[in-house]
Design a protein around this motif. Sequence first.
Motif, mmCIF file in Angstrom:
data_model
loop_
_atom_site.group_PDB
_atom_site.id
_atom_site.type_symbol
_atom_site.label_atom_id
_atom_site.label_comp_id
_atom_site.label_asym_id
_atom_site.label_seq_id
_atom_site.Cartn_x
_atom_site.Cartn_y
_atom_site.Cartn_z
ATOM 1 N N PRO A 1 0.876 -1.075 -0.047
ATOM 2 C CA PRO A 1 -0.017 0.056 0.006
ATOM 3 C C PRO A 1 0.977 1.269 -0.116
ATOM 4 C CG PRO A 1 -0.148 -1.316 2.216
ATOM 5 C CD PRO A 1 0.762 -2.085 1.334
ATOM 6 N N HIS A 2 1.838 1.440 0.705
ATOM 7 C CA HIS A 2 2.987 2.483 0.583
ATOM 8 C C HIS A 2 3.405 2.735 -0.757
ATOM 9 C CE1 HIS A 2 6.337 5.052 1.418
ATOM 10 N NE2 HIS A 2 7.239 4.255 0.965
ATOM 11 N N SER A 3 3.821 1.599 -1.430
ATOM 12 C CA SER A 3 4.611 1.899 -2.790
ATOM 13 C C SER A 3 3.422 2.146 -3.739
ATOM 14 C CB SER A 3 5.265 0.840 -3.156
ATOM 15 O OG SER A 3 6.282 0.363 -2.139
ATOM 16 N N TRP A 4 2.507 1.373 -3.752
ATOM 17 C CA TRP A 4 1.339 1.664 -4.800
ATOM 18 C C TRP A 4 0.731 2.913 -4.910
ATOM 19 C CZ3 TRP A 4 -0.894 -4.165 -4.050
ATOM 20 C CH2 TRP A 4 0.084 -4.863 -4.822
ATOM 21 N N ALA A 5 0.846 3.528 -3.401
ATOM 22 C CA ALA A 5 0.048 4.905 -3.334
ATOM 23 C C ALA A 5 0.962 5.973 -4.141
ATOM 24 C CB ALA A 5 0.092 5.285 -1.776
ATOM 25 N N LEU A 6 2.328 5.739 -4.050
ATOM 26 C CA LEU A 6 3.264 6.334 -4.657
ATOM 27 C C LEU A 6 3.002 6.176 -6.461
ATOM 28 C CD1 LEU A 6 5.512 8.551 -5.085
ATOM 29 C CD2 LEU A 6 7.103 6.690 -4.795
ATOM 30 N N ALA A 7 2.879 4.946 -6.675
ATOM 31 C CA ALA A 7 2.639 4.395 -8.112
ATOM 32 C C ALA A 7 1.628 5.007 -8.538
ATOM 33 C CB ALA A 7 2.733 3.062 -8.134
ATOM 34 N N LEU A 8 0.425 5.016 -7.870
ATOM 35 C CA LEU A 8 -0.583 5.787 -8.297
ATOM 36 C C LEU A 8 -0.521 7.146 -8.852
ATOM 37 C CD1 LEU A 8 -3.367 4.319 -6.221
ATOM 38 C CD2 LEU A 8 -3.353 3.933 -8.555
ATOM 39 N N LEU A 9 0.416 8.040 -8.180
ATOM 40 C CA LEU A 9 0.773 9.451 -8.377
ATOM 41 C C LEU A 9 1.498 9.635 -9.457
ATOM 42 C CD1 LEU A 9 1.177 10.512 -4.656
ATOM 43 C CD2 LEU A 9 -0.878 11.009 -6.005
ATOM 44 N N ILE A 10 2.371 8.624 -9.679
ATOM 45 C CA ILE A 10 3.383 8.469 -10.967
ATOM 46 C C ILE A 10 3.378 7.506 -11.931
ATOM 47 C CG2 ILE A 10 4.960 10.184 -9.281
ATOM 48 C CD1 ILE A 10 6.678 7.635 -8.947
ATOM 49 N N ARG A 11 2.164 7.255 -12.117
ATOM 50 C CA ARG A 11 1.822 6.028 -13.041
ATOM 51 C C ARG A 11 2.434 6.436 -14.295
ATOM 52 N NH1 ARG A 11 -4.044 4.199 -13.801
ATOM 53 N NH2 ARG A 11 -4.330 6.635 -13.869
ATOM 54 N N ASP A 12 2.345 7.455 -14.897
ATOM 55 C CA ASP A 12 2.916 7.675 -16.120
ATOM 56 C C ASP A 12 4.403 7.611 -16.212
ATOM 57 O OD1 ASP A 12 0.369 8.138 -17.063
ATOM 58 O OD2 ASP A 12 0.304 10.461 -16.816
ATOM 59 N N ASP A 13 5.063 8.131 -15.295
ATOM 60 C CA ASP A 13 6.554 7.925 -15.123
ATOM 61 C C ASP A 13 7.017 6.511 -15.237
ATOM 62 O OD1 ASP A 13 8.834 9.638 -15.192
ATOM 63 O OD2 ASP A 13 8.939 9.419 -12.834
ATOM 64 N N TYR A 14 6.391 5.584 -14.457
ATOM 65 C CA TYR A 14 6.551 4.181 -14.522
ATOM 66 C C TYR A 14 6.083 3.769 -15.952
ATOM 67 C CZ TYR A 14 7.486 3.573 -9.493
ATOM 68 O OH TYR A 14 8.095 3.569 -8.189
ATOM 69 N N ALA A 15 5.079 4.044 -16.381
ATOM 70 C CA ALA A 15 4.990 3.528 -17.900
ATOM 71 C C ALA A 15 5.924 3.887 -18.843
ATOM 72 C CB ALA A 15 3.441 4.043 -18.348
ATOM 73 N N LYS A 16 6.322 5.235 -18.582
ATOM 74 C CA LYS A 16 7.601 5.687 -19.569
ATOM 75 C C LYS A 16 8.841 4.945 -19.478
ATOM 76 C CE LYS A 16 9.971 9.888 -20.768
ATOM 77 N NZ LYS A 16 10.254 11.597 -20.424
ATOM 78 N N GLY A 17 9.082 4.511 -18.134
ATOM 79 C CA GLY A 17 10.214 3.689 -18.046
ATOM 80 C C GLY A 17 10.208 2.140 -18.043
ATOM 81 N N GLY A 18 8.899 1.760 -18.511
ATOM 82 C CA GLY A 18 8.627 0.546 -18.609
ATOM 83 C C GLY A 18 8.553 -0.410 -17.723
ATOM 84 N N VAL A 19 8.381 0.078 -16.420
ATOM 85 C CA VAL A 19 8.312 -0.705 -15.455
ATOM 86 C C VAL A 19 6.822 -1.111 -14.957
ATOM 87 C CG1 VAL A 19 8.782 -0.680 -12.974
ATOM 88 C CG2 VAL A 19 9.999 0.570 -14.181
ATOM 89 N N PRO A 20 6.588 -2.530 -14.842
ATOM 90 C CA PRO A 20 5.308 -2.958 -14.827
ATOM 91 C C PRO A 20 4.678 -2.689 -13.286
ATOM 92 C CG PRO A 20 6.567 -4.877 -14.963
ATOM 93 C CD PRO A 20 7.511 -3.540 -15.002
#
Length: 300
Positions: free
Chosen positions: A185-204
């Motif tokens: 929940p800690h990490s996915w809260a951040l991932a929800l905020l920067i989802r586009d950044d992770y998508a750009k980096g190809g991180v699933p």
Amino acid sequence: MTTTTLSPSIPADWRDFLALTKPRVMRSVVFTGLCGMLVAPVALPPAIAFTAILAIALAAGAAGTLNQWYESDIDALMKRTAKRPLAAGRMDRDSALHFGVGVGVFSVLLMGLVVNLIAAAFLAVSILFYVVIYTIGLKRYTPQNIVIGGAAGAFPPMIGWVAATGSLSLLPILMFSLIFLWTPPHSWALALLIRDDYAKGGVPMMPVVAGARTTRWQMLGYAVAMAVVAIAPWPLGLAGGFYGVVASIASAVFVGLTVWVVAVAAPTPATMKPERVLFVYSIGYILAMFAALVVDRWMV
């Protein structure tokens, strides 16, 4: 992973080597490792206790360095990590690799020679788990990367306990489990905020692969399980009433914030996004849980 070695345009200095160690993560690792040591029933001599914590800090720094060495191509694509030393081209990959391996080996040897071999073994496993299992084996290939890989960040309190006692028991296992269940929940809260950044980096990451709704519901499931584990030391007689009250209230707030994340799917102002509030709260939460455990032990 790209194997291209970029020629640094600006020579690296000590600040770049420090940045490789991920100081913010290192502080949390040191804190939870220290708490594991302080709640143990055996008190180490100050010099040995300091050495154990130093070894834990060095191991965390080594793991962070090797993580950045392997992920320099991803880091260069993401806004959040583009200024890291390797991603920004301020340091060559070989220097980072040698630094990370050297510091990691030294940390394990230091723990083994000064503290005890069991703690050294746990320390070595934690480094290898973070680098080999999480960074190399999971990060790029599965949305469960942070779930399984979260075990790496959960080792410090067990290492602190084992450094003091030379053995394991139920309480440090619960401390491990608390961090393990808190991580999604800690990490996915951040991932929800920067989802586009992770998508750009190809991180699933989960929000990228499964979408926000699925991620939010999974966060809630982990938050409820985390709350049960957080409170468990109290009814099991491993902690007293002070810890029990703190854990109950703080965990209820955590679960409540996660329910808010699930319920509020509509766009909200950036400063009031429930994911942002939960992410910030989650950092204070995990620190408060371990601090309360230490205070509770000292009150006995």
